[in-house]
Scaffold this motif. Structure first.
Motif, mmCIF file in Angstrom:
data_model
loop_
_atom_site.group_PDB
_atom_site.id
_atom_site.type_symbol
_atom_site.label_atom_id
_atom_site.label_comp_id
_atom_site.label_asym_id
_atom_site.label_seq_id
_atom_site.Cartn_x
_atom_site.Cartn_y
_atom_site.Cartn_z
ATOM 1 N N ASP A 34 -6.793 8.817 -13.125
ATOM 2 C CA ASP A 34 -5.914 7.812 -12.521
ATOM 3 C C ASP A 34 -6.132 7.662 -11.016
ATOM 4 O O ASP A 34 -5.254 7.162 -10.312
ATOM 5 N N SER A 35 -7.291 8.077 -10.527
ATOM 6 C CA SER A 35 -7.514 8.124 -9.076
ATOM 7 C C SER A 35 -8.035 6.826 -8.485
ATOM 8 O O SER A 35 -8.338 6.771 -7.303
ATOM 9 N N GLU A 36 -8.152 5.772 -9.288
ATOM 10 C CA GLU A 36 -8.672 4.506 -8.778
ATOM 11 C C GLU A 36 -7.573 3.704 -8.075
ATOM 12 O O GLU A 36 -7.081 2.702 -8.574
ATOM 13 N N SER A 37 -7.165 4.185 -6.930
ATOM 14 C CA SER A 37 -6.216 3.477 -6.075
ATOM 15 C C SER A 37 -6.485 3.900 -4.647
ATOM 16 O O SER A 37 -6.759 5.077 -4.380
ATOM 17 N N THR A 38 -6.441 2.953 -3.731
ATOM 18 C CA THR A 38 -6.782 3.241 -2.338
ATOM 19 C C THR A 38 -5.524 3.227 -1.467
ATOM 20 O O THR A 38 -4.537 2.564 -1.790
ATOM 21 N N LEU A 39 -5.585 3.959 -0.377
ATOM 22 C CA LEU A 39 -4.494 3.992 0.594
ATOM 23 C C LEU A 39 -5.090 4.269 1.964
ATOM 24 O O LEU A 39 -5.630 5.348 2.199
ATOM 25 N N SER A 40 -5.006 3.308 2.851
ATOM 26 C CA SER A 40 -5.533 3.481 4.205
ATOM 27 C C SER A 40 -4.480 4.128 5.094
ATOM 28 O O SER A 40 -3.270 4.025 4.835
ATOM 29 N N TYR A 41 -4.938 4.768 6.154
ATOM 30 C CA TYR A 41 -4.007 5.402 7.090
ATOM 31 C C TYR A 41 -3.146 4.346 7.783
ATOM 32 O O TYR A 41 -1.959 4.549 8.020
ATOM 33 N N LYS A 42 -3.736 3.197 8.074
ATOM 34 C CA LYS A 42 -3.004 2.099 8.729
ATOM 35 C C LYS A 42 -1.844 1.633 7.856
ATOM 36 O O LYS A 42 -0.755 1.399 8.345
ATOM 37 N N LYS A 43 -2.102 1.506 6.569
ATOM 38 C CA LYS A 43 -1.040 1.085 5.654
ATOM 39 C C LYS A 43 0.022 2.165 5.511
ATOM 40 O O LYS A 43 1.215 1.868 5.435
ATOM 41 N N LEU A 44 -0.411 3.416 5.499
ATOM 42 C CA LEU A 44 0.528 4.520 5.315
ATOM 43 C C LEU A 44 1.533 4.607 6.453
ATOM 44 O O LEU A 44 2.712 4.867 6.229
ATOM 45 N N ILE A 45 1.074 4.403 7.688
ATOM 46 C CA ILE A 45 1.970 4.531 8.841
ATOM 47 C C ILE A 45 2.592 3.206 9.259
ATOM 48 O O ILE A 45 3.318 3.149 10.238
ATOM 49 N N SER A 46 2.283 2.144 8.507
ATOM 50 C CA SER A 46 2.837 0.830 8.852
ATOM 51 C C SER A 46 4.348 0.849 8.779
ATOM 52 O O SER A 46 4.943 1.528 7.943
ATOM 53 N N THR A 47 4.977 0.089 9.645
ATOM 54 C CA THR A 47 6.447 0.011 9.655
ATOM 55 C C THR A 47 6.949 -0.945 8.584
ATOM 56 O O THR A 47 8.147 -0.993 8.316
ATOM 57 N N VAL A 48 6.051 -1.718 7.981
ATOM 58 C CA VAL A 48 6.443 -2.646 6.923
ATOM 59 C C VAL A 48 6.264 -1.958 5.583
ATOM 60 O O VAL A 48 5.171 -1.547 5.227
ATOM 61 N N TYR A 49 7.339 -1.812 4.822
ATOM 62 C CA TYR A 49 7.284 -1.132 3.532
ATOM 63 C C TYR A 49 8.361 -1.645 2.611
ATOM 64 O O TYR A 49 9.256 -2.369 3.028
#
Length: 313
Positions: free
Chosen positions: A298-313
């Protein structure tokens, strides 16, 4: 390969090539597929693979399009991190993971969040088809009496702290659990019917048997389910088969993990931690190796550092 501990895992994955060959077998079953266009017409290069489709013709490795995408950390370290994060019942902190694997705390924090991205449910689970279901809500956050004086609510205005800042209540988490089965969790704004009801309807088919406590928010369940509640206010916790002890036991593990291992979890990332605890619980009957391989699938998913720390969630 049959590993039951971290040393056995590291003994098997001695070098990067072994890790790559293993992961290619897990992801592609030995036949590389271009992650850019989906073509199976590829050929091997010195550093990975290249798509033979004339409209694509892009280079790629087995890491592209997965949680390992763009990472400079070796797969050997990644595999060790996945093993540790998924076998520790209450989780592992980024500080401890950094010490165990010889990486920085910032890197370990990012690695753990990418692993949580992998553990996320890809499709909504349906519970209660042939098992009894319990539903309950939990509240995550410190007790008012344990807070610093400047973070407590003002006696004059219950909506603000003593410094005049808006008061932040505990975070609400709703959980549905099958007896001897799986659990699903969701962070909701509050315990109102509009939040709780939609979540229950999504995961439990009508006609199922649901047990809860006597909270008024669950009164509507009788319209669609076989619903009974236990009277906690009267100090009644078990009435025949009617109880919520299964979900209460799960809450105890969740809270001890959040408070004892992670200490504090922001509202922004709480859902990721819930995915982590639910995934571990739902694979509790698997061996360490079976769990490890299931999550890699199930590892086919990406997560960038920019998205992780984004204030929009």
């Amino acid at each position: 390969m049959n590993f039951k501990s971290l040393p056995q895992l590291l003994d098997y994955f001695k070098d990067e090539n072994t890790c790559i060959e293993y992961y290619e077998q897990i992801r592609w079953n030995g036949t590389p597929v271009c992650p850019h266009c989906g073509s199976e017409r590829t050929y091997k290069t010195n550093r990975g693979h290249k798509c033979a489709n004339s409209e694509c013709y892009k280079k790629f490795t087995v890491k592209v399009g997965t949680i390992f995408h763009g990472s400079k950390i070796s797969l050997r370290i990644w595999f060790a991190a996945i093993f540790l994060a998924t076998t520790h019942k209450k989780g592992i902190s980024s500080v401890q993971l950094a010490l165990d694997l010889g990486i920085t705390q910032k890197t370990a924090w990012f690695v753990l969040h990418r692993i949580r991205e992998m553990l996320k449910d890809k499709a909504p689970q349906v519970l209660g088809k042939d098992k009894m279901v319990e539903v309950d809500e939990a509240y995550i956050g410190g007790r008012e009496k344990n807070k610093h004086i400047n973070k407590r609510r003002s006696l004059e205005d219950k909506n603000f702290t003593n410094e005049g800042k808006p008061y932040t209540p505990k975070k609400t988490v709703v959980g549905i659990i099958e007896r001897n089965g799986n659990v699903v969790l969701k962070h909701v704004p509050n315990s109102e019917l509009r939040n709780m009801g939609a979540f229950i309807a999504r995961h439990v088919p009508q006609g199922s048997t649901i047990y809860s406590d006597e909270a008024p928010v669950y009164n509507h369940l009788k319209k669609y389910y076989t619903h009974e509640s236990v009277k906690h206010a009267l100090n009644i916790y078990v009435d025949g088969q009617v109880h919520t002890n299964t979900i209460e036991n799960f809450w105890s593990v969740l809270k001890r993990g959040l408070y004892g291992i992670y200490h504090q979890v922001s509202e922004k990332h709480l859902e990721r931690y819930l995915d982590e605890f639910a995934a571990r619980f739902n694979t509790r009957s698997l061996s360490s190796q079976e769990r490890f391989e299931k999550f890699l699938v199930d590892s086919e998913s990406t997560l960038s550092y920019k998205k992780l720390i984004s204030t929009v969630y």
